[in-house]
Design an enzyme around this catalytic site. Sequence first.
Site, short mmCIF file in Angstrom:
data_model
loop_
_atom_site.label_atom_id
_atom_site.label_comp_id
_atom_site.label_asym_id
_atom_site.label_seq_id
_atom_site.Cartn_x
_atom_site.Cartn_y
_atom_site.Cartn_z
N ASN A 72 -49.55 27.52 -11.81
CA ASN A 72 -48.21 27.32 -12.36
C ASN A 72 -47.30 27.96 -11.71
O ASN A 72 -46.06 27.81 -11.42
CB ASN A 72 -48.28 27.25 -13.61
CG ASN A 72 -48.82 28.73 -14.33
OD1 ASN A 72 -49.98 29.17 -14.12
ND2 ASN A 72 -48.07 29.30 -15.51
N GLN B 40 -51.02 21.62 -14.06
CA GLN B 40 -49.90 21.59 -12.80
C GLN B 40 -50.25 20.67 -11.83
O GLN B 40 -49.44 20.21 -10.95
CB GLN B 40 -49.85 22.99 -12.46
CG GLN B 40 -49.12 23.93 -13.27
CD GLN B 40 -47.56 23.70 -13.81
OE1 GLN B 40 -46.95 22.80 -13.23
NE2 GLN B 40 -47.25 23.99 -14.96
N SER C 261 -52.65 18.13 -19.51
CA SER C 261 -51.60 18.02 -20.57
C SER C 261 -50.56 17.14 -20.20
O SER C 261 -50.07 16.98 -19.04
CB SER C 261 -50.67 19.52 -20.57
OG SER C 261 -49.60 19.46 -21.30
N GLY C 262 -50.08 16.36 -21.16
CA GLY C 262 -49.20 14.95 -20.89
C GLY C 262 -47.72 15.39 -20.74
O GLY C 262 -47.10 14.87 -19.87
N HIS C 263 -47.23 16.77 -21.03
CA HIS C 263 -45.90 16.60 -20.95
C HIS C 263 -45.27 17.18 -19.38
O HIS C 263 -44.08 17.21 -19.25
CB HIS C 263 -45.32 17.70 -22.06
CG HIS C 263 -45.64 19.12 -21.92
ND1 HIS C 263 -44.84 19.90 -21.40
CD2 HIS C 263 -46.51 19.65 -22.15
CE1 HIS C 263 -45.38 21.20 -21.30
NE2 HIS C 263 -46.47 21.27 -21.95
N THR D 20 -57.22 13.19 -37.70
CA THR D 20 -56.43 12.13 -37.45
C THR D 20 -56.00 12.00 -36.11
O THR D 20 -54.97 12.80 -35.90
CB THR D 20 -55.56 11.55 -38.51
OG1 THR D 20 -56.29 11.44 -39.83
CG2 THR D 20 -55.22 9.98 -38.36
N CYS E 288 -44.61 29.05 -20.18
CA CYS E 288 -45.70 29.40 -21.18
C CYS E 288 -45.78 30.65 -21.88
O CYS E 288 -46.38 30.75 -22.64
CB CYS E 288 -47.01 28.67 -20.82
SG CYS E 288 -46.71 27.14 -19.85
N1 PLP Z 1 -52.37 25.62 -18.14
C1 PLP Z 1 -51.31 25.37 -17.20
C2 PLP Z 1 -51.43 25.72 -15.64
C3 PLP Z 1 -49.96 25.36 -17.39
O1 PLP Z 1 -48.86 25.50 -16.80
C4 PLP Z 1 -49.72 25.19 -18.88
C5 PLP Z 1 -48.21 24.99 -19.50
O2 PLP Z 1 -47.05 25.10 -18.96
C6 PLP Z 1 -50.81 25.29 -19.90
C7 PLP Z 1 -51.88 25.15 -19.18
C8 PLP Z 1 -50.48 24.98 -21.30
O3 PLP Z 1 -50.44 23.49 -21.46
P1 PLP Z 1 -49.52 23.14 -22.78
O4 PLP Z 1 -48.00 23.50 -22.69
O5 PLP Z 1 -49.79 21.53 -22.87
O6 PLP Z 1 -50.31 23.72 -23.99
#
Ligand code: PLP
Length: 380
Positions: free
Chosen positions: A149, A177, A197-199, A235, A324
């Site tokens: 990341n 990423q 991760s979806g976002h 749920t 993060c």
């Molecule tokens: N792993 C990586 C490489 C990330 O960049 C991130 C978040 O930026 C995560 C894990 C964590 O994902 P989440 O934000 O869905 O908890």
Amino acid sequence: MLDLDAAATTPVRREALEAMWPYLTGEYGNPSSVHGAGQRAAEALERARGQVAAVLGSRAAEVIFTSGGTEAINLIIKGIALTQPRGRHVLVAATEHEAVRASAAALATWHGFEVEELPVGPTGLVDEATLRAALRPDTTLVSIALANNEVGTVQPIAALAAIVHEVGAVVHTDVVQAAGWLSLDVQSLGVDALSVSGHKFGAPKGIGAAWVRGSLQVEPLLHGGGQERGRRSGTENVAGAVAFGVAAVLAEQERLAADDAELARTRQVFVEALLAAVPEAALTGDATARLPGHVSITLGAVSGESVLLALEESGVLASSGSACHAGSDAPSPVLLALGIDPVTAQTALRFTFGRGVAQDALLHVAGAVGAAVRRLTRQP
Ligand code: PLP
């Protein structure tokens, strides 16, 4: 506003939002209910699981919906390591996301595991010989992210996974990423577990998935009603999963249709412009084995944060590292692992962008970074 912080998060795609809407309103059934409304929710959830499985090239039953990347990582690292009889040695690349490193640290604190950091080379790549030398007869699990990341380095994960498999340990890769940029086909990646991760690709925040190869046991983090085949009780987030499935399919279609070599050329022009605008700057991460929309530099003399603020005033969003790692002003462990000294690590800047970015806009940003650095160091 020019958003050059796509690695932090992305807006929800309209298609994903429209797909989830009914499951927040009229079709609000609980998938565990036996009546029709519940069954329609259960069908939507399974449809979404099938969409994610199609992107991963896996069986649908192997996909576990979670609250995001962090939970998927925790589930895999702790849940698999605790069930493996091989031993209590865990290896994590030194550049792993905090979620991986902290999950492994919890295994050491609470379960007597020995956690070792796998050193990386100066561009963030894991070297095959280093990995081979670090593996032990009691190594249970190895975690290496497909793409980093902070510095965008992309690992040759299939080759690394094959080395781990020679000793019979399990391989996890964090593709949070990489999603939308690289193939997530689990057979080609050659791994045993993956977290996503979806976002990061147009689904809402708070939905993600763990993929765990069918033959592997996972001790759940969440015990309760036995949802997600007993691996994640609670749920289900039906609407989130529906949006995640739609966004995953769209991101994959876009990836297959895109010419990312062209984006990589645009990125290269941007890097050269940044290095010309700030003579003390240096690229971090690998020059070629990196995500096409990812640029990370150290400025050399000026704190990354101060340039970020100047950029935001001129309408540009970027990052000084990992979004993060909230609120921390300690130097990034990722940059330290690359051998960058702690003072220089504080001068990091990261720009991450999607395929629609205009080269002119990036060149303008490079000029703005140069001007901000000159102003902050009082150069003419
Ligand atoms: N792993 C990586 C490489 C990330 O960049 C991130 C978040 O930026 C995560 C894990 C964590 O994902 P989440 O934000 O869905 O908890």
